[in-house]
Write a protein that holds these residues in place. Structure first.
Motif: not given
Length: 341
Positions: A11-15, A19-20, A23
């Protein structure tokens, strides 16, 4: 309206693509009228994952996870990752004899083997055990479904990905004009499992540009001073990099999908990749991308593709379609015993 709980260790703040995806799917489901709640590491104390400190592992208790599930009162529960939160939620649901779905996002076995001397068979044994109780396990492509099925995973179904074609769209080249062309772009985590060095080693004319951060960034920047390393980009800046590239090169051999490929194509950049799981299911139109065991040959050939065809192919991947497939696969929270009765 249905109440959906998604459990994820990523989850955020992972990029990253996991996650994308989660989301965007949540956004689409809410636009469809459903309520989506995420059970993520944000709620707990965390510790850095060994060898991957950017990923935080939750220090949650079984009681905390049970309490959150009871508070949410979901109609459906989906466990998206195989980490600490996923394990705890899995335990709760099995103890309560409740159905759930899971998803396979990451080739964890190959990632771990690239970093540590751990045989892939050991990791796959754990992953098979983890997903076995699920009603369905969603995998990003038909190729991944076939691979997992061959490894004795059960009830695996294909679940596509999407791209925001309004955010990622063609535009005039605004970057790299001072650099020798052609401009070859690679976007992703700068880590050994992403095979970025294969891109940097290519013996092809032009300038190689790497967008992303990660544990190999300092090392590769030092070893390949002729390449351009921009660090992580997002939003309009990321789109501008895609739009300004002549070819997008995807060197990974371990990704299950490769969201960055469809982002690049949506911006009009043709793709060059290896013919492996991920690209073989995404680059199904030879007018949009080229696959070859020789990545340099694929890159050279991709330079001759029409950018409009890359955009047209990317338009096939929508987050609404992705969210609808996800919803259709979910399993209602009905006790198995009462269901059988």
């Amino acid at each position: 309206m249905k109440n959906i709980l998604i459990v994820t260790d990523a989850w955020h703040p992972q990029v990253n693509g996991v996650v994308r995806c989660l989301d965007k799917v949540g956004d689409e489901l809410e636009m469809m009228g459903h309520r989506v709640t995420y059970l993520t590491p944000e709620r707990f104390w965390t510790m850095p994952m060994p060898t991957y400190p950017e990923i935080r592992l939750s220090l949650a208790s079984l009681g905390q996870v049970e309490e959150i599930i009871d508070q949410v009162e979901p109609d459906f529960i989906h466990i998206a990752t195989e980490g600490p939160l996923g394990l705890l939620a899995r335990h709760v649901l099995i103890n309560r004899d409740l159905p759930f779905t899971t998803s396979f996002h990451t080739r964890f076995a190959e990632y771990l083997a690239a970093r540590l001397p751990v045989p892939c068979e050991w990791s796959y044994a754990y992953l098979r055990w983890f997903h076995e109780p699920a009603v369905r396990t969603m995998a990003p492509t038909k190729g991944v479904v076939a691979d997992l099925t061959s490894r004795d995973f059960k009830d695996v179904v294909p679940w596509t990905r999407g791209v925001d074609v309004n955010r990622f769209k063609p535009a005039e080249k605004s970057l790299f004009k001072h650099l020798p062309g052609p401009h070859l772009l690679c976007v992703g985590r700068v880590a050994v499992e992403k095979n970025v060095e294969a891109f940097l080693r290519l013996d092809v004319p032009g300038t190689k540009i790497v967008v992303g951060d990660g544990p190999q960034l300092v090392e590769l920047r030092s070893r390949y001073p002729q390449a351009v390393f921009t660090g992580q980009k997002s939003g309009a800046e990321l789109s501008a990099h895609y739009q300004s590239a002549d070819v997008f090169v995807f060197p990974s051999k371990t990704d299950t999908f490769g969201n960055v490929m469809i982002e690049a194509m949506a911006c009009g950049s043709p793709v060059a990749a290896y013919p492996v799981i991920g690209p073989i299911d995404v680059l199904t139109d030879p007018a949009a991308g080229v696959m070859h065991k020789d990545l340099a040959q694929a890159t050279t050939a991709a330079l001759h593709l029409d950018r409009a065809n890359a955009r047209h192919h990317a338009m096939r991947f929508t987050w609404r379609q992705c969210a609808q497939m996800f919803f259709d696969y979910l399993a209602p929270m009905v006790q198995k015993a009462s269901k059988a009765a």
